[in-house]
Design a protein around this motif. Sequence first.
Motif, PDB file in Angstrom:
ATOM      1  N   ARG A 158       0.838  -1.207   0.000  1.00 32.56           N
ATOM      2  CA  ARG A 158       0.000   0.000   0.000  1.00 32.56           C
ATOM      3  C   ARG A 158       0.870   1.254   0.000  1.00 32.56           C
ATOM      4  O   ARG A 158       0.598   2.215  -0.736  1.00 32.56           O
ATOM      5  N   ILE A 161       2.232   1.990  -3.454  1.00 32.51           N
ATOM      6  CA  ILE A 161       1.267   2.642  -4.350  1.00 32.51           C
ATOM      7  C   ILE A 161       1.074   4.101  -3.962  1.00 32.51           C
ATOM      8  O   ILE A 161       1.034   4.982  -4.824  1.00 32.51           O
ATOM      9  N   LYS A 162       0.988   4.377  -2.666  1.00 27.50           N
ATOM     10  CA  LYS A 162       0.880   5.773  -2.215  1.00 27.50           C
ATOM     11  C   LYS A 162       2.030   6.608  -2.766  1.00 27.50           C
ATOM     12  O   LYS A 162       1.830   7.712  -3.289  1.00 27.50           O
ATOM     13  N   LEU A 165       1.850   7.157  -6.550  1.00 30.39           N
ATOM     14  CA  LEU A 165       0.840   8.131  -6.975  1.00 30.39           C
ATOM     15  C   LEU A 165       1.239   9.545  -6.552  1.00 30.39           C
ATOM     16  O   LEU A 165       0.995  10.510  -7.294  1.00 30.39           O
ATOM     17  N   GLU A 166       1.854   9.682  -5.384  1.00 27.42           N
ATOM     18  CA  GLU A 166       2.339  11.011  -4.980  1.00 27.42           C
ATOM     19  C   GLU A 166       3.418  11.488  -5.949  1.00 27.42           C
ATOM     20  O   GLU A 166       3.507  12.672  -6.263  1.00 27.42           O
ATOM     21  N   ARG A 168       3.587  10.622  -9.108  1.00 26.74           N
ATOM     22  CA  ARG A 168       2.904  10.986 -10.356  1.00 26.74           C
ATOM     23  C   ARG A 168       2.298  12.385 -10.251  1.00 26.74           C
ATOM     24  O   ARG A 168       2.294  13.149 -11.220  1.00 26.74           O
ATOM     25  N   ASP A 169       1.783  12.723  -9.077  1.00 25.58           N
ATOM     26  CA  ASP A 169       1.171  14.040  -8.873  1.00 25.58           C
ATOM     27  C   ASP A 169       2.211  15.108  -8.549  1.00 25.58           C
ATOM     28  O   ASP A 169       1.861  16.270  -8.322  1.00 25.58           O
ATOM     29  N   GLY A 170       3.484  14.713  -8.480  1.00 28.67           N
ATOM     30  CA  GLY A 170       4.544  15.690  -8.265  1.00 28.67           C
ATOM     31  C   GLY A 170       4.740  16.116  -6.824  1.00 28.67           C
ATOM     32  O   GLY A 170       5.432  17.094  -6.556  1.00 28.67           O
ATOM     33  N   LEU A 171       4.136  15.382  -5.882  1.00 28.42           N
ATOM     34  CA  LEU A 171       4.325  15.742  -4.469  1.00 28.42           C
ATOM     35  C   LEU A 171       5.685  15.290  -3.970  1.00 28.42           C
ATOM     36  O   LEU A 171       6.225  15.861  -3.020  1.00 28.42           O
ATOM     37  N   ILE A 172       6.214  14.222  -4.583  1.00 31.21           N
ATOM     38  CA  ILE A 172       7.559  13.734  -4.248  1.00 31.21           C
ATOM     39  C   ILE A 172       8.271  13.371  -5.545  1.00 31.21           C
ATOM     40  O   ILE A 172       7.644  13.359  -6.614  1.00 31.21           O
ATOM     41  N   ARG A 188      -2.193   3.319 -16.647  1.00 25.67           N
ATOM     42  CA  ARG A 188      -3.157   4.374 -16.989  1.00 25.67           C
ATOM     43  C   ARG A 188      -4.011   4.685 -15.759  1.00 25.67           C
ATOM     44  O   ARG A 188      -4.328   3.800 -14.965  1.00 25.67           O
ATOM     45  N   PRO A 189      -4.429   5.977 -15.620  1.00 23.47           N
ATOM     46  CA  PRO A 189      -5.201   6.360 -14.431  1.00 23.47           C
ATOM     47  C   PRO A 189      -6.406   5.464 -14.157  1.00 23.47           C
ATOM     48  O   PRO A 189      -6.595   4.996 -13.034  1.00 23.47           O
ATOM     49  N   MET A 192      -5.367   2.086 -12.897  1.00 25.45           N
ATOM     50  CA  MET A 192      -4.850   2.144 -11.517  1.00 25.45           C
ATOM     51  C   MET A 192      -5.989   2.319 -10.515  1.00 25.45           C
ATOM     52  O   MET A 192      -6.013   1.650  -9.475  1.00 25.45           O
ATOM     53  N   VAL A 193      -6.933   3.198 -10.828  1.00 28.64           N
ATOM     54  CA  VAL A 193      -8.077   3.393  -9.931  1.00 28.64           C
ATOM     55  C   VAL A 193      -8.860   2.086  -9.792  1.00 28.64           C
ATOM     56  O   VAL A 193      -9.269   1.700  -8.695  1.00 28.64           O
ATOM     57  N   ILE A 196      -6.832  -0.377  -7.581  1.00 33.83           N
ATOM     58  CA  ILE A 196      -6.852   0.029  -6.173  1.00 33.83           C
ATOM     59  C   ILE A 196      -8.218  -0.244  -5.541  1.00 33.83           C
ATOM     60  O   ILE A 196      -8.314  -0.737  -4.422  1.00 33.83           O
TER      61      ILE A 196
ATOM     62  N   VAL B  81     -12.298   9.298 -15.363  1.00 32.45           N
ATOM     63  CA  VAL B  81     -10.876   9.428 -15.048  1.00 32.45           C
ATOM     64  C   VAL B  81     -10.063   9.701 -16.307  1.00 32.45           C
ATOM     65  O   VAL B  81      -9.128  10.491 -16.289  1.00 32.45           O
ATOM     66  N   TRP B 143      -6.972   9.559  -5.507  1.00 30.76           N
ATOM     67  CA  TRP B 143      -6.866   8.187  -6.011  1.00 30.76           C
ATOM     68  C   TRP B 143      -7.732   7.205  -5.233  1.00 30.76           C
ATOM     69  O   TRP B 143      -7.700   6.011  -5.508  1.00 30.76           O
ATOM     70  N   ARG B 239       1.488  22.349  -4.301  1.00 28.57           N
ATOM     71  CA  ARG B 239       1.746  21.684  -5.579  1.00 28.57           C
ATOM     72  C   ARG B 239       0.872  22.268  -6.696  1.00 28.57           C
ATOM     73  O   ARG B 239       1.338  22.412  -7.836  1.00 28.57           O
TER      74      ARG B 239
END
Lengths: 305, 305
Positions: A158, A161-162, A165-166, A168-172, A188-189, A192-193, A196, B81, B143, B239
């Motif tokens: 888990r 995956i977190k 995705l972070e 992918r969103d540019g948070l890290i 693909r989004p 992945m959704v 999950i 999505v 997500w 972000r």
Amino acid sequence: MTRADYVIGVDGGGTHARARLCDGHGAVLGEGQGGPGNIRLGQAVAWANVNAAIDEALGAAGLSRDVLRRTSIALGLAGIVEEDDGPAMLAAGPDFLRAVAVSDGEIACLGAWGGGDGAILITGTGSAAYAIVNGIGRPMFGWGFQVDDKGSAAALGRAAIKWALEARDGLIDDTDFTRAVRDRIGGRPSAMVGWITAARPRDFGGLAPMVIEAARAEDAAACAIIARAAHDIARMIDRLVEVGAVRVCLMGGMAAHIGPWLPASVRSRLEAPQGDALAGAILLSRRLAAPNVQDADGEYHVARG
Amino acid sequence: MTRADYVIGVDGGGTHARARLCDGHGAVLGEGQGGPGNIRLGQAVAWANVNAAIDEALGAAGLSRDVLRRTSIALGLAGIVEEDDGPAMLAAGPDFLRAVAVSDGEIACLGAWGGGDGAILITGTGSAAYAIVNGIGRPMFGWGFQVDDKGSAAALGRAAIKWALEARDGLIDDTDFTRAVRDRIGGRPSAMVGWITAARPRDFGGLAPMVIEAARAEDAAACAIIARAAHDIARMIDRLVEVGAVRVCLMGGMAAHIGPWLPASVRSRLEAPQGDALAGAILLSRRLAAPNVQDADGEYHVARG
């Protein structure tokens, strides 16, 4: 009080139930296996699988179910949480001379330390602990995947995956590992959704080998995820020591992978277990078989606070 | 290209779908409501609920379904999505003169900034964001509960239970709040395990008011949980600004509760939205209604990278 002629121990986990049949002196007469023994599947299902394991063990010994009324049995079953759970399960099953049903963690701890004091911390798909201090048993942690399962394979997956995705969103920062995790769950989004949304703990746990492999290759994200799991395992071990566990063993499929990440001070507290859960069930069943014989280790009680 | 005589905007969330019917000049003729419009419920269910909302709006205007072939419609639906999702949904529905289906986040962002650039961060039961930068739309975060929903009511509730159970196991200090959380989910171990196992995101979200109230009473655990949620919200807002959002609005039922916990530097970036999601759907539908009329804001595209 009548001494039992036969002794059965059952280890009923989430995947399968194992039964071992011994004579009154502890000699093994037969073993058997059935489906999952978790009582959350319902008493009927759990009993069907436990009975299948018992019948196989009886068959191997050339015995029939007639002997059950002369038998002492100890069941260690996944899903047993409170004192009421064991008696309720037993009431739904066959008649034995004497019977007890406790949690699978409890028989694992009894087996690990031969019925003496000590604690176990299991990290497989999920995680849970059991401590016996001054003969008093105590389940700890292991509240389930939605809110806990710290340091388990499911928690590692888990977290992977977190992080993916972070990233992918540019948070890290993205790494080879976070990209590989996204590919693994569809890339693909919408895929992945979908992954999950449908994923169960074992699906998340299935990503744990990726984390371990990437950490070996020194991927920063994978290393951070395992370090966090090791931190959680260390906190739990420290707590087991704090409540008085004189020795602790780390068991389960993830133990060998997370162990090396533990601080040396925590690792040095760990000992190898003396026996497995089925050995613990047999031990408990033998005590029950001859209740008027004083056990050298003293009486064993379970308290749930 | 034929100009549409009627314009419909639909906001189809996870709880209900709302439809607004306008004439070609933008005057509201009628509104209606139906069940959830989330496409994850299946296209048939989503269309049944969206059609119910449309029929109610048509009825309020004294019109029949015959006008749909002269109508432009924009659907903003939860669960959309990827670019494929909208066309697939439209193919399963009635015939319109022109139609587009996008995510509910996209119409919320269009409504918030009148079709111009900007971003929204929604924190309700779950959390998600949408940014429009130089006319290009981009969904971010959101997500789902299993791996994300940072800063949402569901995340607050889940954290409350994690803390309450860690306090019970002695990993952290117990407080009035952690004790109250355990009582709320059954108090006894088996009741708590049962609650957790069955809980859906809305059930976890139902604990958020307890967290907010306890934080007001300065309970240390509750304050730490909200501070963490605010930290996550702040990271996401930062972000959104980093990817070029010229203005950001924090929407949803949790916004008012978490807003005060944000650092002043982050709070100062927030602006009030100009309109709601239904306004955004009407705006998108009106652009579609007269595609040969150059829009002052320029063209609006959606990119999903």
